[in-house]
Each structure stands twice: as C-alpha cells, then as structure tokens.
Design a protein around this motif. Structure first.
Motif, PDB file in Angstrom:
ATOM      1  N   LEU A 254       0.841  -1.199   0.000  1.00 15.53           N
ATOM      2  CA  LEU A 254       0.000   0.000   0.000  1.00 15.53           C
ATOM      3  C   LEU A 254       0.876   1.248   0.000  1.00 15.53           C
ATOM      4  O   LEU A 254       1.775   1.391   0.837  1.00 15.53           O
ATOM      5  CB  LEU A 254      -0.906   0.023   1.230  1.00 15.53           C
ATOM      6  CG  LEU A 254      -1.976  -1.065   1.323  1.00 15.53           C
ATOM      7  CD1 LEU A 254      -2.817  -0.850   2.572  1.00 15.53           C
ATOM      8  CD2 LEU A 254      -2.851  -1.068   0.084  1.00 15.53           C
TER       9      LEU A 254
ATOM     10  N   LEU B  85       0.667   5.360   0.305  1.00 15.98           N
ATOM     11  CA  LEU B  85      -0.115   6.542   0.679  1.00 15.98           C
ATOM     12  C   LEU B  85       0.566   7.788   0.131  1.00 15.98           C
ATOM     13  O   LEU B  85       1.795   7.906   0.166  1.00 15.98           O
ATOM     14  CB  LEU B  85      -0.208   6.632   2.211  1.00 15.98           C
ATOM     15  CG  LEU B  85      -0.806   7.915   2.800  1.00 15.98           C
ATOM     16  CD1 LEU B  85      -2.288   8.014   2.473  1.00 15.98           C
ATOM     17  CD2 LEU B  85      -0.590   7.939   4.320  1.00 15.98           C
TER      18      LEU B  85
ATOM     19  N   ASN C  70      -4.104  11.264   7.297  1.00 15.62           N
ATOM     20  CA  ASN C  70      -2.945  10.606   6.688  1.00 15.62           C
ATOM     21  C   ASN C  70      -2.056   9.960   7.737  1.00 15.62           C
ATOM     22  O   ASN C  70      -1.581   8.827   7.563  1.00 15.62           O
ATOM     23  CB  ASN C  70      -2.126  11.616   5.880  1.00 15.62           C
ATOM     24  CG  ASN C  70      -2.776  11.993   4.568  1.00 15.62           C
ATOM     25  OD1 ASN C  70      -3.565  11.225   4.016  1.00 15.62           O
ATOM     26  ND2 ASN C  70      -2.465  13.167   4.055  1.00 15.62           N
TER      27      ASN C  70
ATOM     28  N   ILE D 210      -3.642   6.801   9.015  1.00 16.83           N
ATOM     29  CA  ILE D 210      -3.546   5.735   8.009  1.00 16.83           C
ATOM     30  C   ILE D 210      -2.150   5.127   8.032  1.00 16.83           C
ATOM     31  O   ILE D 210      -1.982   3.893   8.016  1.00 16.83           O
ATOM     32  CB  ILE D 210      -3.869   6.289   6.615  1.00 16.83           C
ATOM     33  CG1 ILE D 210      -5.359   6.605   6.502  1.00 16.83           C
ATOM     34  CG2 ILE D 210      -3.468   5.300   5.527  1.00 16.83           C
ATOM     35  CD1 ILE D 210      -5.746   7.315   5.220  1.00 16.83           C
ATOM     36  N   ALA D 211      -1.130   5.975   8.076  1.00 16.49           N
ATOM     37  CA  ALA D 211       0.247   5.490   8.054  1.00 16.49           C
ATOM     38  C   ALA D 211       0.553   4.619   9.270  1.00 16.49           C
ATOM     39  O   ALA D 211       1.300   3.640   9.181  1.00 16.49           O
ATOM     40  CB  ALA D 211       1.213   6.667   7.991  1.00 16.49           C
TER      41      ALA D 211
ATOM     42  N   ILE E 198       0.515   0.660   6.073  1.00 15.95           N
ATOM     43  CA  ILE E 198       1.038   1.279   4.857  1.00 15.95           C
ATOM     44  C   ILE E 198       2.510   0.902   4.684  1.00 15.95           C
ATOM     45  O   ILE E 198       3.278   0.873   5.642  1.00 15.95           O
ATOM     46  CB  ILE E 198       0.881   2.811   4.947  1.00 15.95           C
ATOM     47  CG1 ILE E 198      -0.587   3.186   4.877  1.00 15.95           C
ATOM     48  CG2 ILE E 198       1.655   3.525   3.852  1.00 15.95           C
ATOM     49  CD1 ILE E 198      -1.255   2.838   3.573  1.00 15.95           C
ATOM     50  N   ASP E 199       2.890   0.607   3.452  1.00 15.39           N
ATOM     51  CA  ASP E 199       4.286   0.267   3.170  1.00 15.39           C
ATOM     52  C   ASP E 199       5.130   1.500   2.878  1.00 15.39           C
ATOM     53  O   ASP E 199       6.280   1.585   3.329  1.00 15.39           O
ATOM     54  CB  ASP E 199       4.351  -0.706   1.994  1.00 15.39           C
ATOM     55  CG  ASP E 199       3.680  -2.028   2.314  1.00 15.39           C
ATOM     56  OD1 ASP E 199       4.323  -2.883   2.944  1.00 15.39           O
ATOM     57  OD2 ASP E 199       2.494  -2.191   1.950  1.00 15.39           O
TER      58      ASP E 199
ATOM     59  N   TRP F 295       4.983   5.979   2.192  1.00 17.11           N
ATOM     60  CA  TRP F 295       4.237   7.242   2.262  1.00 17.11           C
ATOM     61  C   TRP F 295       5.019   8.283   1.471  1.00 17.11           C
ATOM     62  O   TRP F 295       6.136   8.643   1.824  1.00 17.11           O
ATOM     63  CB  TRP F 295       4.076   7.676   3.723  1.00 17.11           C
ATOM     64  CG  TRP F 295       3.224   8.907   3.913  1.00 17.11           C
ATOM     65  CD1 TRP F 295       2.617   9.664   2.954  1.00 17.11           C
ATOM     66  CD2 TRP F 295       2.885   9.524   5.160  1.00 17.11           C
ATOM     67  NE1 TRP F 295       1.920  10.707   3.507  1.00 17.11           N
ATOM     68  CE2 TRP F 295       2.072  10.647   4.866  1.00 17.11           C
ATOM     69  CE3 TRP F 295       3.198   9.245   6.492  1.00 17.11           C
ATOM     70  CZ2 TRP F 295       1.578  11.490   5.859  1.00 17.11           C
ATOM     71  CZ3 TRP F 295       2.706  10.080   7.474  1.00 17.11           C
ATOM     72  CH2 TRP F 295       1.896  11.184   7.167  1.00 17.11           C
TER      73      TRP F 295
ATOM     74  N   CYS G 271       6.495   1.712   7.923  1.00 15.50           N
ATOM     75  CA  CYS G 271       6.204   2.644   6.833  1.00 15.50           C
ATOM     76  C   CYS G 271       7.456   3.400   6.421  1.00 15.50           C
ATOM     77  O   CYS G 271       8.153   3.996   7.247  1.00 15.50           O
ATOM     78  CB  CYS G 271       5.123   3.616   7.275  1.00 15.50           C
ATOM     79  SG  CYS G 271       4.736   4.887   6.070  1.00 15.50           S
TER      80      CYS G 271
ATOM     81  N   VAL H 173       4.711   0.124  -5.306  1.00 14.32           N
ATOM     82  CA  VAL H 173       3.461  -0.165  -4.603  1.00 14.32           C
ATOM     83  C   VAL H 173       2.500  -0.892  -5.533  1.00 14.32           C
ATOM     84  O   VAL H 173       2.663  -0.886  -6.753  1.00 14.32           O
ATOM     85  CB  VAL H 173       2.806   1.127  -4.061  1.00 14.32           C
ATOM     86  CG1 VAL H 173       3.759   1.861  -3.126  1.00 14.32           C
ATOM     87  CG2 VAL H 173       2.364   2.042  -5.203  1.00 14.32           C
TER      88      VAL H 173
ATOM     89  N   ARG I 249      -8.486  -2.345   5.753  1.00 14.13           N
ATOM     90  CA  ARG I 249      -7.439  -2.989   4.955  1.00 14.13           C
ATOM     91  C   ARG I 249      -8.042  -4.033   4.016  1.00 14.13           C
ATOM     92  O   ARG I 249      -7.658  -4.139   2.848  1.00 14.13           O
ATOM     93  CB  ARG I 249      -6.419  -3.642   5.890  1.00 14.13           C
ATOM     94  CG  ARG I 249      -5.337  -4.455   5.192  1.00 14.13           C
ATOM     95  CD  ARG I 249      -4.195  -3.604   4.733  1.00 14.13           C
ATOM     96  NE  ARG I 249      -3.288  -4.354   3.859  1.00 14.13           N
ATOM     97  CZ  ARG I 249      -2.032  -4.032   3.651  1.00 14.13           C
ATOM     98  NH1 ARG I 249      -1.518  -2.976   4.251  1.00 14.13           N
ATOM     99  NH2 ARG I 249      -1.274  -4.736   2.839  1.00 14.13           N
TER     100      ARG I 249
END
Length: 499
Positions: A147, A149, A162, A165-166, A171-172, A174, A189, A210, A482
């Motif tokens: 993922l 972001l 944001n 979410i992170a 999330i991988d 950002w 992240c 991603v 997710r």
C-alpha cells in the motif's frame, strides 16, 4: 469510435406522454443527470433526438454534445425558477458543471489518458537505493499487496487522517513533500520525499514500488491516478464530498471510493447514477485513535468547548450579502455565548479569528497536540455548517466529552448528545463549485446550551466514550478497512444499464 446506429423512436431513454402521436418526448437520460423527474423537463424536439442518435450512447462519465446542450439548458431553466440560496441550486449547478465541457465535443472517443511515452517502460528511479520493477500499461488493478499513501503530513484534518492511516493501516510507503518537520511514524512505513515539482517519470518510478495507491480528499499530484491506472495499480480515494468536482479528470481513474459517512455515500451513489462513474463504493465509518485520548468522565456540564482550529475553507453566501461562512460555525458560537452570558466557553482558535468575544469566553491558541483540546471543559460544541468528516466530533467523545452539533448530515451521524435545529441553503465553496450547507440561528444554539448547562452528564460522558470505542476505533476498524482496500476490483457495468 464509430457510433452504433440508433433510431430515436426506439431510444430507451425517450419518454413519450402521448404514445399515439409519438410526441411530447422527454429525455430520461437528461432527467437522470439533472436528478429530477422527467415530467418537470421541457419536451425535446424531434430534431434534437435525431441529432443525438448520430452518437452512441455515452458510457462512463461523458455526454455527447446534444445531451450536454439539453442538460445545461434545462438546468439553467430550472435554476432560474428558484432563489439563489435554495438548497436545490447546488444540485442544478452540479449538473451544469458536469455537462458544460462536453458542449463543444463532436466526437465521443473514450478520452483515454495514457502516461507519457517511456515513463512506464523505463521509469526513472525515485530512490536509487531501491530496485525498480517496471510495469506494463493496460494491466487490470492488482490486489492491495504493498500500500502506498500519498499526501500532506502537516496541518489539520487531512494531515491527521494521513498520519492515522500510516500508523494503523499497514502502509508500506508514504510519499509526501519534503518539509522542515516530518512526522514520526511507527511501524514499517517508509517515508519517500518528493522534489518540489516531480515529473511523471519520477512519480511512475515511485508507483513501481506499490500495488495500491491511496490518498485522502484529492491526489497531491494530479497525474498520479492517471499514471497508476495505466500501470495496473489500484487507485483508492477517501474523498471529502464537498470538494468533489465532476470536471476533475482524476476522478475517472479512481477504482474505489471509500465513504467515511452515510452522507458521503449518498453523494457518491448519486454521482455514479447521474454521471456514470464506475467506482467501487465501500461504506466504512472512519475511525479515530481512541487510545490517544485519555478518557475523563464528565460529571456536570459547567463549561463548553469549541474547536475552531483553522476554521475550514470559507464559503460565500448566495443571499446577495457577499458574506462568507466559515465551516466550523465560530460566529454562531460567539453570538450564542453573548446571548447566554451565564455559560462559560473555551474556544480554540487563532486570536485574529475572533472579531469580538464576550466576557464568558476564553480564547486559546490551538495546541500542537490535538489531545490537549479536550483536557478542559465538559461538553464539546461543534455547530458546523458542513463537514467532510469532522474528526473533532469523534475525538471529543473519545475523551469523554459529549457532543452538541448541527442537526444536519454528516454532523448528526456522530451520535451527538444534543443537536441544534437548522435549515439548508446553497453556498459557493469555490468559483463555480456550489454545495448545500446548514445554517443555524444563534438563539437556537444558545437555547440548546442553556438546556444542558449545569445538568448531570456522567452517563452521557460514558456513553460517548463507549460509542467511539466500539464503533469508531482504529483497533476495531483497521482490519476491515485494509480488507476493503485489498479487495479485487469487480468488472464495471455499463452506465445506467445502457449498452
């Protein structure tokens, strides 16, 4: 594209009131775009129907020039029969805004937006230390996998979303602009910083790292959804309904829209029906980090709190006054405090945002840490005129502070302790962008505050915390979000069922 041969007599959207004479036809397609019953439209001349049949029926978010002319003409006519501030105006303006760019189009090609030559087959490395894996254009969206972001990390609302979410969504990577102060993100992240004006080649290089692109409100870089779509990367948007504009090209490249409120979902479903967007829709009531906000039970309502923050983007009233309306409702709070001098109020706002405060109001600068907003006071008062999501309406309850807000969606969706009656009207949020907003009378707000002032609110305080903990916490919602983001994209159906 060569349009399929069509006859106006057999058009599935031709609605004829006099079958015997085959006259007084109205267009169901136009009625759908404007979102009104066909009966309120003027009849369509046979010559217009014949011209329309030279074109294939549109698919996706498009119109042929004949339909565009009918939509703009009818929306203008209907608009002329209502007051400028009427709540109906926002919907009519939206139809006009959607149709207007198609007036001059004589062809109905699919208007594909391909990535620039070479940027997908040999992407420039965004970070030379990370291996790049080229993709081919035209691939179907992949499962979520990695993922990515994209969005700001500094500011209020969207930046805080944001950050959540992170931290909570796994999330991988950002992608965010380089700023002097970057967020500290826990977990795995990776933070990737963009140059001031990244090229399409650089953005495509990052997209190679991603499998799913995720952003809130709008893409930080306009080209990202187009590039991701061409590379077979799933595009997921968490929109703020008030900023959606049907003329934005990036909307057609989004695979999935996540509705954070019931009101947002209604807007998205309406747009799919009216304008033909092929989004997959998912209703996911948005969570807050409950554990961040220390719960303090409030026993009695002695002091109210209003979180103005930056105030939100102002909208222009349409009553001829040229006055602006701030989203958070600060002016109504100040007027209500003046009408009820016996109540005590804390307002978190920059000093220059307060035109004049009565003696029962204490103005404080918004703290850098939003947890401190709810340390003092007993009941949170947020009489917003509109909200995309409204994080403070949930955060205050997580801290045990019951909520009073406007009796209008999405504000009244957040299980408030009390609501203030309101009426709806149209405002202009940006040039040519009109939305429906709520208006309240300060005396109604003052009466609502007086009704709870001094009362025992202990049960309401516990109930507020319980609601957010059980239904709006990241701990309970992260796996569900997710899973929705990871879900493969279904095959899209034709617009309005037309073929």
């Amino acid at each position: 594209m060569i349009p399929a041969a069509r006859r106006f007599e057999t058009c599935p959207f031709r609605i004829v009131s006099d079958e015997a004479a085959n006259r007084d036809a109205r267009c169901g397609w136009v009625a759908s775009v404007i979102d009104v019953p066909a009966a309120v439209l003027n009849p369509v001349a046979e010559a217009a129907c014949r011209r329309c049949c030279r074109f294939a029926l549109p698919s996706g978010p498009s119109l042929n020039p004949v339909l565009a002319s009918l939509v703009t003409g009818e929306s203008d006519r209907l608009r002329s029969g209502i007051t400028p501030e009427s709540p109906r105006r926002a919907s009519l303006e939206l139809a006009h805004r959607f149709a207007f760019p198609w007036l001059a189009r004589g062809d109905l090609g699919e208007n594909r937006c391909e990535a620039p030559d070479g940027c997908l087959s040999t992407p420039v490395e965004f970070d030379a230390s990370v291996p790049q894996v080229p993709r081919r254009a035209g691939l179907p969206p992949q499962p979520a996998g990695r993922l990515g972001l994209v969005g700001e990390s500094r500011g209020y609302g969207v930046a805080n979303i944001n950050l959540d979410i992170a931290i909570h969504l796994g999330i991988d990577r950002w992608l965010l602009p380089a700023t002097p102060r970057l967020p500290v993100v826990t977990g795995n992240c990776e933070l990737d910083l963009t140059p001031p004006t990244p090229t399409d080649r650089q953005l495509a290089g990052w997209l190679c790292l991603v499998d799913t692109l995720l952003f809130v409100e709008r893409p930080m870089y306009e080209a990202l959804p187009r590039l991701a779509k061409a590379m077979g990367i799933k595009v997921v948007c968490i929109p703020m309904w008030e900023w959606l504009d049907p003329r934005q090209d990036w909307l057609r490249h989004v695979d999935q829209m996540i509705g954070t409120t019931t009101h947002t979902m209604r807007v998205l479903k309406s747009w799919k029906h009216r304008f033909g967007f092929g989004w997959q829709l998912e209703h996911l009531p948005w969570p807050v980090d409950v554990e961040r906000f220390a719960f303090r039970p409030r026993a009695f309502c002695r002091r109210f709190v209003h979180v103005h923050g930056g105030g939100g983007y102002p909208g222009k009233l349409q009553d001829g006054s040229e006055q602006v309306l701030r989203r958070k409702g600060l002016e109504s709070v100040l007027d209500a405090a003046r009408l009820a001098p016996e109540i005590s109020m804390i307002i978190y706002a920059p000093p220059d945002a307060i035109r004049r405060a009565s003696g029962n109001v204490e103005v404080r600068d918004p703290p850098a840490d939003n947890r401190l907003l709810y340390a003092d006071g007993d009941v949170c008062v947020q009489p917003s005129h509109w909200e995309g999501l409204g994080l403070p309406l949930l955060e205050c309850q997580a801290a045990g502070m019951p909520l009073i807000t406007t009796d209008h969606p999405p504000m009244n969706e957040h299980r408030p302790f009390g609501v203030v009656p309101c009426h709806s009207q149209t405002i202009e949020l940006a040039s040519g962008l009109f939305i429906e907003a709520a208006r309240i009378r300060p005396r109604d707000l003052a009466a609502t505050l007086r009704a709870v002032h001094g009362k025992c609110i202990l049960w309401n305080s516990w109930r507020s915390r319980q609601f957010v903990h059980q239904h709006r916490s990241w701990r309970r919602m992260s796996a569900r979000i997710r899973s929705a983001v990871a879900r493969p994209q279904p095959t899209s159906s034709a617009r309005h069922g037309a073929s």
